[in-house]
Design an enzyme around this catalytic site. Structure first.
Site, PDB file in Angstrom:
ATOM      1  N   THR A 199      33.603  43.500  42.430  1.00 32.45           N
ATOM      2  CA  THR A 199      31.976  42.858  42.729  1.00 32.45           C
ATOM      3  C   THR A 199      31.693  44.166  43.062  1.00 32.45           C
ATOM      4  O   THR A 199      32.469  44.571  44.338  1.00 32.45           O
ATOM      5  CB  THR A 199      31.853  41.640  43.568  1.00 32.45           C
ATOM      6  OG1 THR A 199      32.158  40.964  42.746  1.00 32.45           O
ATOM      7  CG2 THR A 199      31.097  41.847  44.765  1.00 32.45           C
ATOM      8  N   THR A 250      35.079  40.494  48.276  1.00 31.77           N
ATOM      9  CA  THR A 250      35.240  40.716  46.954  1.00 31.77           C
ATOM     10  C   THR A 250      36.113  39.522  46.508  1.00 31.77           C
ATOM     11  O   THR A 250      37.875  39.810  48.270  1.00 31.77           O
ATOM     12  CB  THR A 250      35.037  41.914  47.175  1.00 31.77           C
ATOM     13  OG1 THR A 250      35.911  42.499  45.420  1.00 31.77           O
ATOM     14  CG2 THR A 250      36.359  43.254  47.161  1.00 31.77           C
TER      15      THR A 250
HETATM   16  C1  SD4 Z   1      32.827  35.741  42.801  1.00 33.60           C
HETATM   17  N1  SD4 Z   1      33.660  37.426  44.567  1.00 33.60           N
HETATM   18  O1  SD4 Z   1      31.983  35.699  41.362  1.00 33.60           O
HETATM   19  C2  SD4 Z   1      32.955  37.023  42.965  1.00 33.60           C
HETATM   20  C3  SD4 Z   1      34.280  38.467  42.235  1.00 33.60           C
HETATM   21  C4  SD4 Z   1      35.120  39.229  42.249  1.00 33.60           C
HETATM   22  O2  SD4 Z   1      35.582  41.258  42.938  1.00 33.60           O
HETATM   23  O3  SD4 Z   1      33.964  39.377  43.726  1.00 33.60           O
HETATM   24  N2  SD4 Z   1      34.744  40.722  41.988  1.00 33.60           N
HETATM   25  O4  SD4 Z   1      33.019  35.392  42.858  1.00 33.60           O
END
Ligand code: SD4
Length: 337
Positions: A199, A250
């Site tokens: 993310t 993230t």
């Molecule tokens: C999630 N926080 O959908 C996001 C995923 C993520 O790097 O950070 N990926 O939970």
């Protein structure tokens, strides 16, 4: 009135504690500048006197952060720069966890989540968007053109088309192939720092010292249909207060949401913590309550009003980007394990 004055006073005191080093560094430079002679030396001093603009973002998204830095250097607003920055990854087909080319859910649908915040404290978010690539820009439209904060799925898409966003198929051949491979033994187990954590969360401070942020993702790979994580949730994936600073997250969104991590970090900074200490405390809250923390990654980055930056994560391996004074560098985060 009295209460407001009190809050203002404590806020400023908080920033004083949190930013002592930076302020001292600038003052030292000011004192020294009288004895600087050469053009280069003057230029160096000039640069070191300016804490802003700054752009930081999660992971080693060099190009995205450089783009935001460039926009800020060209006097764009913090929000314009943050959105331009994250768009680099939304449009990067090789990035399988942001934007077009993102990994789909278990049923093969790519669904994107995003949110943005501006220095005025306004925010916009979209969730479960299946046909539009630039979801951070779409979240901005929700913020600016509707009376709402969040739109979901078809509602967000239809609103997007009405605002001129293109309808697209977000599932690339490469992502489809990987998903088909995954379906052969469809186990759901995140691989720390590798599979599910790209993310992009970005925080920017423009030349005026104003803070904005954007967070955009396709969420966890092969998630359940309809699953939404922390990234588009104001306070979890992103939060900022232009008087204090901002934070983005993230990693395993469910755990970030349970502790409203980004909001927590900003509130800790409001009470006087540095961005680094605040990130560490937010991670400590998760780790201390959750025995399963060895199985997932969560990382935070934060910035305060003076431009001090901090970061902390559970597992070693998380890095973030920082652009300041024309230098775009990859910085290793502190970690628990
Ligand atoms: C999630 N926080 O959908 C996001 C995923 C993520 O790097 O950070 N990926 O939970």
């Amino acid at each position: 009135m009295k209460r407001r004055k009190f809050i203002k006073k404590t806020t400023l005191a908080g920033i004083g504690i949190a930013t002592g080093t930076t302020i001292t560094a600038c003052n030292n430079n000011l004192n020294r500048s009288a004895s600087v002679n050469s053009k280069e030396e003057k230029q160096t001093m000039n640069n070191s006197l300016k804490p802003f603009p700054i752009a930081i973002c999660t992971w080693a998204f060099t190009k995205a952060n450089a783009k935001a830095g460039e926009e800020l250097s060209n006097s764009k607003s913090a929000l314009d720069a943050a959105i331009a920055g994250v768009e680099v990854e939304e449009e990067n087909l090789k990035n399988t966890t942001v934007g077009k080319g993102g990994a789909p859910d278990r049923e093969g649908n790519v669904t994107l989540d995003a949110c943005v915040m501006n220095p005025q404290g306004d925010c916009g978010a979209v969730v479960c968007v299946n046909t539009i690539t630039n979801v951070a820009a779409l979240a901005r439209k929700v913020m600016e053109e509707t009376p709402h904060v969040m739109l979901a799925a078809e509602g967000a898409e239809e609103f997007g088309y009405s605002q001129g966003f293109k309808k697209e198929n977000l599932l690339t051949e490469a992502s489809k192939k990987e998903w088909e491979e995954w379906k052969k033994s469809p186990e759901y187990k995140p691989i720390i720092n590798i599979e599910n954590h790209d993310t992009i969360g970005m925080l920017t401070i423009d030349k005026n010292g104003d803070i904005a942020g954007a967070c955009t993702t396709s969420g966890l790979s092969y998630k359940m249909k309809g699953r939404v994580g922390d990234s588009p949730i104001i306070g979890s994936g992103l939060f900022l207060d232009n008087e204090i600073g901002g934070a983005v997250a993230t990693g395993m969104g469910e755990e970030v949401m349970k502790t409203v991590g980004s909001f927590l970090i900003v509130e800790l900074m409001r009470n006087g913590m540095t961005p680094q200490a605040a990130c560490e405390e937010a991670i400590r809250r998760i780790v201390s309550k959750n025995d399963r923390h060895k199985d997932f990654q969560i990382a935070y980055i934060a910035i305060n009003k003076a431009g001090e930056v901090g970061s902390y994560c559970i597992h070693e391996g998380f890095t973030y980007m920082k652009y300041q004074n024309g230098v775009n560098e990859n910085v290793k985060s502190g970690f628990v394990l």
